[in-house]
Design a protein around this motif. Sequence first.
Motif, PDB file in Angstrom:
ATOM      1  N   PRO A 118      41.588  58.960  45.930  1.00  0.00           N
ATOM      2  CA  PRO A 118      42.139  58.991  44.575  1.00  0.00           C
ATOM      3  C   PRO A 118      43.501  58.322  44.482  1.00  0.00           C
ATOM      4  O   PRO A 118      43.842  57.722  43.452  1.00  0.00           O
ATOM      5  CB  PRO A 118      42.215  60.478  44.230  1.00  0.00           C
ATOM      6  CG  PRO A 118      41.909  61.228  45.459  1.00  0.00           C
ATOM      7  CD  PRO A 118      41.341  60.287  46.462  1.00  0.00           C
ATOM      8  N   ALA A 119      44.284  58.398  45.550  1.00  0.00           N
ATOM      9  CA  ALA A 119      45.596  57.739  45.547  1.00  0.00           C
ATOM     10  C   ALA A 119      45.429  56.229  45.453  1.00  0.00           C
ATOM     11  O   ALA A 119      46.158  55.560  44.714  1.00  0.00           O
ATOM     12  CB  ALA A 119      46.382  58.108  46.806  1.00  0.00           C
ATOM     13  N   ILE A 120      44.464  55.700  46.180  1.00  0.00           N
ATOM     14  CA  ILE A 120      44.238  54.253  46.146  1.00  0.00           C
ATOM     15  C   ILE A 120      43.855  53.811  44.739  1.00  0.00           C
ATOM     16  O   ILE A 120      44.404  52.844  44.211  1.00  0.00           O
ATOM     17  CB  ILE A 120      43.172  53.847  47.184  1.00  0.00           C
ATOM     18  CG1 ILE A 120      43.730  54.036  48.598  1.00  0.00           C
ATOM     19  CG2 ILE A 120      42.704  52.414  46.960  1.00  0.00           C
ATOM     20  CD1 ILE A 120      42.701  53.940  49.692  1.00  0.00           C
ATOM     21  N   ALA A 121      42.953  54.535  44.122  1.00  0.00           N
ATOM     22  CA  ALA A 121      42.538  54.187  42.752  1.00  0.00           C
ATOM     23  C   ALA A 121      43.732  54.222  41.805  1.00  0.00           C
ATOM     24  O   ALA A 121      43.902  53.323  40.973  1.00  0.00           O
ATOM     25  CB  ALA A 121      41.444  55.137  42.283  1.00  0.00           C
ATOM     26  N   ALA A 122      44.579  55.235  41.920  1.00  0.00           N
ATOM     27  CA  ALA A 122      45.747  55.354  41.046  1.00  0.00           C
ATOM     28  C   ALA A 122      46.757  54.246  41.308  1.00  0.00           C
ATOM     29  O   ALA A 122      47.291  53.635  40.376  1.00  0.00           O
ATOM     30  CB  ALA A 122      46.397  56.724  41.228  1.00  0.00           C
ATOM     31  N   VAL A 123      47.016  53.961  42.571  1.00  0.00           N
ATOM     32  CA  VAL A 123      48.028  52.959  42.918  1.00  0.00           C
ATOM     33  C   VAL A 123      47.585  51.557  42.523  1.00  0.00           C
ATOM     34  O   VAL A 123      48.414  50.731  42.134  1.00  0.00           O
ATOM     35  CB  VAL A 123      48.395  53.052  44.414  1.00  0.00           C
ATOM     36  CG1 VAL A 123      49.292  51.900  44.845  1.00  0.00           C
ATOM     37  CG2 VAL A 123      49.067  54.390  44.705  1.00  0.00           C
ATOM     38  N   HIS A 124      46.299  51.274  42.588  1.00  0.00           N
ATOM     39  CA  HIS A 124      45.825  49.954  42.170  1.00  0.00           C
ATOM     40  C   HIS A 124      46.184  49.664  40.714  1.00  0.00           C
ATOM     41  O   HIS A 124      46.247  48.495  40.328  1.00  0.00           O
ATOM     42  CB  HIS A 124      44.313  49.838  42.379  1.00  0.00           C
ATOM     43  CG  HIS A 124      43.934  49.602  43.804  1.00  0.00           C
ATOM     44  ND1 HIS A 124      42.625  49.609  44.221  1.00  0.00           N
ATOM     45  CD2 HIS A 124      44.676  49.357  44.913  1.00  0.00           C
ATOM     46  CE1 HIS A 124      42.576  49.377  45.529  1.00  0.00           C
ATOM     47  NE2 HIS A 124      43.808  49.220  45.967  1.00  0.00           N
ATOM     48  N   GLU A 125      46.435  50.686  39.925  1.00  0.00           N
ATOM     49  CA  GLU A 125      46.814  50.526  38.519  1.00  0.00           C
ATOM     50  C   GLU A 125      48.326  50.421  38.325  1.00  0.00           C
ATOM     51  O   GLU A 125      48.795  50.162  37.223  1.00  0.00           O
ATOM     52  CB  GLU A 125      46.273  51.698  37.691  1.00  0.00           C
ATOM     53  CG  GLU A 125      44.764  51.829  37.733  1.00  0.00           C
ATOM     54  CD  GLU A 125      44.042  50.617  37.186  1.00  0.00           C
ATOM     55  OE1 GLU A 125      44.512  50.048  36.178  1.00  0.00           O
ATOM     56  OE2 GLU A 125      43.023  50.209  37.783  1.00  0.00           O
ATOM     57  N   GLU A 126      49.114  50.633  39.372  1.00  0.00           N
ATOM     58  CA  GLU A 126      50.573  50.616  39.245  1.00  0.00           C
ATOM     59  C   GLU A 126      51.102  49.196  39.122  1.00  0.00           C
ATOM     60  O   GLU A 126      50.578  48.265  39.753  1.00  0.00           O
ATOM     61  CB  GLU A 126      51.226  51.288  40.454  1.00  0.00           C
ATOM     62  CG  GLU A 126      51.012  52.782  40.512  1.00  0.00           C
ATOM     63  CD  GLU A 126      51.714  53.431  41.691  1.00  0.00           C
ATOM     64  OE1 GLU A 126      52.478  52.759  42.418  1.00  0.00           O
ATOM     65  OE2 GLU A 126      51.488  54.638  41.887  1.00  0.00           O
ATOM     66  N   CYS A 136      51.505  46.264  42.254  1.00  0.00           N
ATOM     67  CA  CYS A 136      50.614  46.440  43.400  1.00  0.00           C
ATOM     68  C   CYS A 136      49.718  45.215  43.543  1.00  0.00           C
ATOM     69  O   CYS A 136      48.905  44.930  42.678  1.00  0.00           O
ATOM     70  CB  CYS A 136      49.768  47.695  43.239  1.00  0.00           C
ATOM     71  SG  CYS A 136      48.627  47.955  44.616  1.00  0.00           S
ATOM     72  N   ILE A 137      49.882  44.505  44.646  1.00  0.00           N
ATOM     73  CA  ILE A 137      49.050  43.342  44.955  1.00  0.00           C
ATOM     74  C   ILE A 137      47.921  43.743  45.904  1.00  0.00           C
ATOM     75  O   ILE A 137      46.787  43.287  45.780  1.00  0.00           O
ATOM     76  CB  ILE A 137      49.899  42.213  45.579  1.00  0.00           C
ATOM     77  CG1 ILE A 137      50.979  41.754  44.595  1.00  0.00           C
ATOM     78  CG2 ILE A 137      49.021  41.047  46.022  1.00  0.00           C
ATOM     79  CD1 ILE A 137      52.018  40.836  45.211  1.00  0.00           C
ATOM     80  N   LEU A 138      48.240  44.612  46.862  1.00  0.00           N
ATOM     81  CA  LEU A 138      47.280  45.041  47.880  1.00  0.00           C
ATOM     82  C   LEU A 138      47.617  46.462  48.285  1.00  0.00           C
ATOM     83  O   LEU A 138      48.790  46.796  48.487  1.00  0.00           O
ATOM     84  CB  LEU A 138      47.374  44.115  49.100  1.00  0.00           C
ATOM     85  CG  LEU A 138      46.529  44.460  50.313  1.00  0.00           C
ATOM     86  CD1 LEU A 138      45.051  44.219  50.011  1.00  0.00           C
ATOM     87  CD2 LEU A 138      46.955  43.643  51.516  1.00  0.00           C
TER      88      LEU A 138
END
Length: 105
Positions: A27-35, A38-40
């Motif tokens: 879930p953290a990855i999904a949330a951070v991809h929207e920040e 965030c490139i990678l």
Amino acid sequence: MSSPIVVTAHFVPADGQFDAVHEALLPAIAAVHEEPGCILYAIHRTPENTIMMIEKWESAELLDTHGAGEAVAALNASLEGKLARPIEVTRLEPLPAGTEIQGQL
């Protein structure tokens, strides 16, 4: 404007906790991809059965904002009791070599 910044974060699961750590990261990855910035933000299993996260951010400022954000706070809470040691986070300085595309992240 500052240059992109690459970061690694090394997660060492406690005995028997690899799957729980992996599940906590999703879930953290999904949330951070929207920040913003965030490139990678990607995880990989190491040969030692730990997890290495590789991140790339548009700037150190946006990385700092991420580090103080809700997704990181939620991730840290979800990892309580699941790690053998604290997460080791390293900011990397590029040493470009070769072609522009292949010689740096």
